[in-house]
Motif scaffolding. Structure first.
Motif, PDB file in Angstrom:
ATOM      1  N   THR A  68       1.047  -1.447  -0.162  1.00 40.46           N
ATOM      2  CA  THR A  68      -0.375   0.220   0.451  1.00 40.46           C
ATOM      3  C   THR A  68       0.910   1.061   0.286  1.00 40.46           C
ATOM      4  OG1 THR A  68      -1.987  -1.258   1.130  1.00 40.46           O
ATOM      5  CG2 THR A  68      -1.574   1.412   1.216  1.00 40.46           C
ATOM      6  N   TRP A  69       0.577   2.200  -1.256  1.00 45.25           N
ATOM      7  CA  TRP A  69       1.203   3.216  -0.986  1.00 45.25           C
ATOM      8  C   TRP A  69       0.433   4.694  -0.515  1.00 45.25           C
ATOM      9  CZ3 TRP A  69       6.029   4.075  -2.645  1.00 45.25           C
ATOM     10  CH2 TRP A  69       7.006   3.280  -3.134  1.00 45.25           C
ATOM     11  N   ARG A  70       1.243   5.187   0.550  1.00 40.88           N
ATOM     12  CA  ARG A  70       0.431   6.674   0.856  1.00 40.88           C
ATOM     13  C   ARG A  70       1.457   7.622   0.039  1.00 40.88           C
ATOM     14  NH1 ARG A  70      -2.043   4.072   6.609  1.00 40.88           N
ATOM     15  NH2 ARG A  70      -2.952   2.812   5.765  1.00 40.88           N
ATOM     16  N   THR A  71       0.600   8.629  -0.305  1.00 42.15           N
ATOM     17  CA  THR A  71       1.095   9.998  -0.420  1.00 42.15           C
ATOM     18  C   THR A  71       1.129  10.878   0.368  1.00 42.15           C
ATOM     19  OG1 THR A  71       1.616   9.408  -2.627  1.00 42.15           O
ATOM     20  CG2 THR A  71       1.864  11.655  -1.855  1.00 42.15           C
ATOM     21  N   VAL A  72       1.951  11.600   1.444  1.00 45.18           N
ATOM     22  CA  VAL A  72       2.496  12.617   2.421  1.00 45.18           C
ATOM     23  C   VAL A  72       2.737  13.882   1.598  1.00 45.18           C
ATOM     24  CG1 VAL A  72       3.488  13.109   4.086  1.00 45.18           C
ATOM     25  CG2 VAL A  72       3.614  10.871   3.844  1.00 45.18           C
ATOM     26  N   LYS A  73       1.752  14.377   2.069  1.00 46.71           N
ATOM     27  CA  LYS A  73       2.164  15.913   2.016  1.00 46.71           C
ATOM     28  C   LYS A  73       3.521  16.618   2.412  1.00 46.71           C
ATOM     29  CE  LYS A  73      -0.182  20.516   1.222  1.00 46.71           C
ATOM     30  NZ  LYS A  73      -1.522  21.385   0.817  1.00 46.71           N
ATOM     31  N   CYS A  74       4.516  16.542   2.304  1.00 42.30           N
ATOM     32  CA  CYS A  74       5.244  17.196   2.735  1.00 42.30           C
ATOM     33  C   CYS A  74       5.528  18.576   2.720  1.00 42.30           C
ATOM     34  CB  CYS A  74       6.700  16.153   2.548  1.00 42.30           C
ATOM     35  SG  CYS A  74       7.453  15.903   0.939  1.00 42.30           S
ATOM     36  N   PRO A  75       6.945  19.159   3.161  1.00 39.87           N
ATOM     37  CA  PRO A  75       7.269  20.497   2.958  1.00 39.87           C
ATOM     38  C   PRO A  75       7.614  19.893   1.833  1.00 39.87           C
ATOM     39  CG  PRO A  75       8.234  19.597   5.005  1.00 39.87           C
ATOM     40  CD  PRO A  75       7.928  18.368   4.602  1.00 39.87           C
ATOM     41  N   ARG A  76       6.959  21.643   1.334  1.00 38.78           N
ATOM     42  CA  ARG A  76       7.038  21.906  -0.376  1.00 38.78           C
ATOM     43  C   ARG A  76       8.620  22.755  -0.382  1.00 38.78           C
ATOM     44  NH1 ARG A  76       4.046  21.209  -4.937  1.00 38.78           N
ATOM     45  NH2 ARG A  76       4.423  22.491  -6.324  1.00 38.78           N
ATOM     46  N   GLN A  77       9.423  22.265  -1.260  1.00 43.55           N
ATOM     47  CA  GLN A  77      10.504  22.856  -1.196  1.00 43.55           C
ATOM     48  C   GLN A  77      10.506  24.421  -2.396  1.00 43.55           C
ATOM     49  OE1 GLN A  77      12.951  20.065  -3.764  1.00 43.55           O
ATOM     50  NE2 GLN A  77      13.360  22.193  -5.176  1.00 43.55           N
ATOM     51  N   PRO A  78      10.839  25.692  -2.314  1.00 41.83           N
ATOM     52  CA  PRO A  78      10.731  26.676  -3.574  1.00 41.83           C
ATOM     53  C   PRO A  78      10.431  26.195  -5.141  1.00 41.83           C
ATOM     54  CG  PRO A  78      11.891  26.985  -1.505  1.00 41.83           C
ATOM     55  CD  PRO A  78      11.979  25.755  -1.262  1.00 41.83           C
ATOM     56  N   LEU A  79       9.911  26.853  -5.445  1.00 36.75           N
ATOM     57  CA  LEU A  79      10.043  26.537  -7.067  1.00 36.75           C
ATOM     58  C   LEU A  79      11.858  27.066  -7.448  1.00 36.75           C
ATOM     59  CD1 LEU A  79       5.704  27.369  -7.655  1.00 36.75           C
ATOM     60  CD2 LEU A  79       6.692  25.587  -7.715  1.00 36.75           C
ATOM     61  N   GLN A  80      11.368  26.921  -8.705  1.00 34.46           N
ATOM     62  CA  GLN A  80      12.781  26.667  -9.309  1.00 34.46           C
ATOM     63  C   GLN A  80      13.920  26.516  -8.222  1.00 34.46           C
ATOM     64  OE1 GLN A  80      12.235  27.445 -12.367  1.00 34.46           O
ATOM     65  NE2 GLN A  80      10.591  27.473 -12.462  1.00 34.46           N
ATOM     66  N   SER A  81      13.612  26.053  -7.130  1.00 35.93           N
ATOM     67  CA  SER A  81      15.482  25.821  -6.623  1.00 35.93           C
ATOM     68  C   SER A  81      15.530  24.304  -7.132  1.00 35.93           C
ATOM     69  CB  SER A  81      14.690  25.821  -4.913  1.00 35.93           C
ATOM     70  OG  SER A  81      13.827  24.573  -4.383  1.00 35.93           O
ATOM     71  N   VAL A  82      16.750  24.133  -6.285  1.00 36.51           N
ATOM     72  CA  VAL A  82      17.717  22.438  -6.173  1.00 36.51           C
ATOM     73  C   VAL A  82      17.801  22.225  -5.050  1.00 36.51           C
ATOM     74  CG1 VAL A  82      17.795  22.971  -8.239  1.00 36.51           C
ATOM     75  CG2 VAL A  82      19.825  23.958  -6.763  1.00 36.51           C
ATOM     76  N   GLN A  83      17.241  22.176  -4.114  1.00 41.87           N
ATOM     77  CA  GLN A  83      17.109  22.201  -2.998  1.00 41.87           C
ATOM     78  C   GLN A  83      16.423  20.643  -2.443  1.00 41.87           C
ATOM     79  OE1 GLN A  83      15.138  24.762  -0.382  1.00 41.87           O
ATOM     80  NE2 GLN A  83      16.970  26.676  -0.946  1.00 41.87           N
ATOM     81  N   CYS A  84      16.647  20.295  -2.571  1.00 43.94           N
ATOM     82  CA  CYS A  84      15.190  18.365  -3.023  1.00 43.94           C
ATOM     83  C   CYS A  84      16.200  17.870  -2.264  1.00 43.94           C
ATOM     84  CB  CYS A  84      15.169  17.540  -4.480  1.00 43.94           C
ATOM     85  SG  CYS A  84      16.249  17.234  -5.708  1.00 43.94           S
ATOM     86  N   GLY A  85      17.765  17.496  -2.411  1.00 41.62           N
ATOM     87  CA  GLY A  85      18.316  16.144  -1.759  1.00 41.62           C
ATOM     88  C   GLY A  85      18.789  16.632  -0.036  1.00 41.62           C
ATOM     89  N   PHE A  86      18.298  18.341   0.396  1.00 39.38           N
ATOM     90  CA  PHE A  86      18.487  18.971   1.234  1.00 39.38           C
ATOM     91  C   PHE A  86      16.909  18.632   1.951  1.00 39.38           C
ATOM     92  CE2 PHE A  86      22.038  21.458  -0.482  1.00 39.38           C
ATOM     93  CZ  PHE A  86      23.429  21.012   0.332  1.00 39.38           C
ATOM     94  N   TYR A  87      16.283  18.881   1.270  1.00 36.97           N
ATOM     95  CA  TYR A  87      14.536  18.623   2.056  1.00 36.97           C
ATOM     96  C   TYR A  87      14.790  17.148   2.208  1.00 36.97           C
ATOM     97  CZ  TYR A  87      11.841  23.062   1.281  1.00 36.97           C
ATOM     98  OH  TYR A  87      11.920  24.183   1.761  1.00 36.97           O
ATOM     99  N   VAL A  88      15.269  15.917   1.688  1.00 38.89           N
ATOM    100  CA  VAL A  88      14.821  14.932   1.230  1.00 38.89           C
ATOM    101  C   VAL A  88      16.052  14.977   2.737  1.00 38.89           C
ATOM    102  CG1 VAL A  88      16.182  12.500   1.069  1.00 38.89           C
ATOM    103  CG2 VAL A  88      14.472  13.995  -0.851  1.00 38.89           C
TER     104      VAL A  88
END
Length: 138
Positions: A68-88
């Motif tokens: 079963t998959w549950r999509t979590v509404k997590c903190p959203r990174q700013p648009l046009q940013s490349v911070q996804c690794g730090f967000y993870v």
């Protein structure tokens, strides 16, 4: 995963294209929580891969329920940013350091909409310190 202790969770950072996502796996309950700072849905290729892992790890041939998959509404990174690794990395830290980690997860990361610059910088500094420590031991 087969040697997991009851209640143990697995944190999987996954790089898809040019973007990092986090999957938190609850093997006991065959649940996968999907956290994407761009608020995408789980890609089919990762769902298929995780399903195959679960099938392989089952110890008997009895029919068990699908993952079963549950999509979590997590903190959203700013648009046009490349911070996804730090967000993870920040989400991983928040999950493992939270006394009520499952409540944090099932309440959409405690209802946090985004991370502050200071929260992301904290993870950057910890990561940099870890790399420096590793470099000094070699």
């Amino acid at each position: 995963m087969i040697d997991s202790n009851l209640g143990q969770m697995w944190l999987l950072s996954y790089h898809k294209g040019k973007h990092w996502i986090l999957i938190i796996i609850d093997f006991d309950h065959q649940l996968c929580y999907f956290l994407d700072s761009l608020h995408n849905f789980p890609p089919n290729e990762i769902k298929s891969l995780i399903s195959r892992v679960f099938q392989h790890l089952r110890t008997n041939n009895a029919k068990t329920k699908e993952v079963t998959w549950r999509t979590v509404k997590c903190p959203r990174q700013p648009l046009q940013s490349v911070q996804c690794g730090f967000y993870v990395m920040r989400m991983m830290k928040d999950f493992v350091t939270n006394e009520f980690s499952m409540r944090w997860l099932t309440s959409n990361c405690g209802g946090k909409n985004s991370y502050t610059k200071d929260e992301i910088n904290e993870v950057r500094e910890e990561w940099a310190q870890c790399v420096m420590d590793l470099m000094s031991t070699t």
